[in-house]
Design a protein around this motif. Sequence first.
Motif, PDB file in Angstrom:
ATOM      1  N   ILE A  32     -16.289  -6.614   1.714  1.00 18.90           N
ATOM      2  CA  ILE A  32     -16.360  -5.360   0.950  1.00 18.90           C
ATOM      3  C   ILE A  32     -17.478  -4.481   1.477  1.00 18.90           C
ATOM      4  N   LEU A  33     -18.666  -5.059   1.644  1.00 23.64           N
ATOM      5  CA  LEU A  33     -19.840  -4.284   2.041  1.00 23.64           C
ATOM      6  C   LEU A  33     -19.686  -3.661   3.417  1.00 23.64           C
ATOM      7  N   ASP A  34     -19.000  -4.350   4.318  1.00 25.90           N
ATOM      8  CA  ASP A  34     -18.826  -3.827   5.676  1.00 25.90           C
ATOM      9  C   ASP A  34     -18.009  -2.531   5.695  1.00 25.90           C
ATOM     10  N   THR A  35     -17.302  -2.236   4.616  1.00 25.27           N
ATOM     11  CA  THR A  35     -16.546  -0.981   4.521  1.00 25.27           C
ATOM     12  C   THR A  35     -17.474   0.220   4.592  1.00 25.27           C
ATOM     13  N   ALA A  36     -18.714   0.074   4.093  1.00 25.85           N
ATOM     14  CA  ALA A  36     -19.657   1.194   4.060  1.00 25.85           C
ATOM     15  C   ALA A  36     -19.869   1.777   5.448  1.00 25.85           C
ATOM     16  N   LEU A  37     -20.108   0.931   6.426  1.00 20.57           N
ATOM     17  CA  LEU A  37     -20.307   1.385   7.804  1.00 20.57           C
ATOM     18  C   LEU A  37     -18.982   1.513   8.545  1.00 20.57           C
ATOM     19  N   GLY A  38     -18.070   0.580   8.298  1.00 22.33           N
ATOM     20  CA  GLY A  38     -16.797   0.568   9.023  1.00 22.33           C
ATOM     21  C   GLY A  38     -15.950   1.798   8.776  1.00 22.33           C
ATOM     22  N   ASP A  39     -15.985   2.321   7.552  1.00 24.11           N
ATOM     23  CA  ASP A  39     -15.186   3.508   7.214  1.00 24.11           C
ATOM     24  C   ASP A  39     -16.040   4.782   7.169  1.00 24.11           C
ATOM     25  N   ASP A  40     -17.213   4.726   7.757  1.00 22.19           N
ATOM     26  CA  ASP A  40     -18.091   5.884   7.941  1.00 22.19           C
ATOM     27  C   ASP A  40     -18.547   6.521   6.621  1.00 22.19           C
ATOM     28  N   PHE A  41     -18.791   5.702   5.609  1.00 19.28           N
ATOM     29  CA  PHE A  41     -19.383   6.224   4.377  1.00 19.28           C
ATOM     30  C   PHE A  41     -20.884   6.453   4.551  1.00 19.28           C
ATOM     31  N   CYS A  42     -21.486   5.750   5.520  1.00 24.10           N
ATOM     32  CA  CYS A  42     -22.882   5.959   5.846  1.00 24.10           C
ATOM     33  C   CYS A  42     -23.120   5.544   7.298  1.00 24.10           C
ATOM     34  N   ARG A  43     -24.239   5.955   7.861  1.00 21.10           N
ATOM     35  CA  ARG A  43     -24.587   5.622   9.247  1.00 21.10           C
ATOM     36  C   ARG A  43     -26.040   5.212   9.330  1.00 21.10           C
ATOM     37  N   LEU A  44     -26.312   4.245  10.182  1.00 21.83           N
ATOM     38  CA  LEU A  44     -27.675   3.829  10.444  1.00 21.83           C
ATOM     39  C   LEU A  44     -28.004   4.171  11.890  1.00 21.83           C
ATOM     40  N   ARG A  45     -29.088   4.887  12.125  1.00 24.26           N
ATOM     41  CA  ARG A  45     -29.472   5.310  13.468  1.00 24.26           C
ATOM     42  C   ARG A  45     -30.907   4.868  13.752  1.00 24.26           C
ATOM     43  N   SER A  46     -31.174   4.547  15.009  1.00 28.80           N
ATOM     44  CA  SER A  46     -32.547   4.170  15.385  1.00 28.80           C
ATOM     45  C   SER A  46     -33.019   5.057  16.509  1.00 28.80           C
TER      46      SER A  46
END
Length: 249
Positions: free
Chosen positions: A235-249
């Motif tokens: 379930i949680l992987d949907t957040a990044l997988g479906d582009d609901f949020c992005r993490l950048r470094s």
Amino acid sequence: MMGSAGVMSEIDNAQVAQTLREEIAKRRISRAGLAQRARLSVSTLEKALSGRRRFTLATIVRLEEALGASLRDAPEREVSAPALAPPEMGFYSRPAVQWIEGDYLTLRASFGNDGGVYAYRTVIRWSKDRGHLVFAESDRLDATFEQAGFVSMPHLSGHTYLMTSEAGQYRMIMLGHATREQRMFGLLSTLQVGQGSQLVPVSCPVAFVPMKQVAEPVFGLARPGEKACERYRAILDTALGDDFCRLRS
């Protein structure tokens, strides 16, 4: 409204439970400590908060005396409550946001266990006397850090913000548009204890799943290899997988 046995109605009972969760989170006190001060058993308090037992008037009075605060909205305040949330929260009305009210299983990545998922409960409801949405967390393994605050829903971004403010310190959860299943995904930003007493900013994906969609929810830390972890991670992987949020470094 009172019943013949001195028990609050179901609507009032839910309101008292929610307000009590907010007070516990705001004051950062333990449920055991509150129960002791209110001369109640921890079991009685836990069952009432979870909805397995109704609050009696005597129990509410004891809790209010222990907290030094009212757990019941005053009727005169309800009449004068604003029709719209304040502008800094998005000027929303209750009919426009009623869909979001409810009980959610909240999932986020574990900060201390690689691959683990941390699970707890978040309740979002409309506060009649405040005139806007509020939220409160419960069933956290680290109950001392349970959060409670207000909900902002500005029209411009279409996102939902769950904000905790304490002495100028903020914690934020930003959620995107709800899916057809009424699930919401986004990003949590808070402070994590670092070396010594140092606090370090940290962010991670977060998911809100209507509790009625979760059979036998498991709260606390779900570790890699456990069935709950595999279920929650998907379930949680949907957040990044479906582009609901992005993490950048």
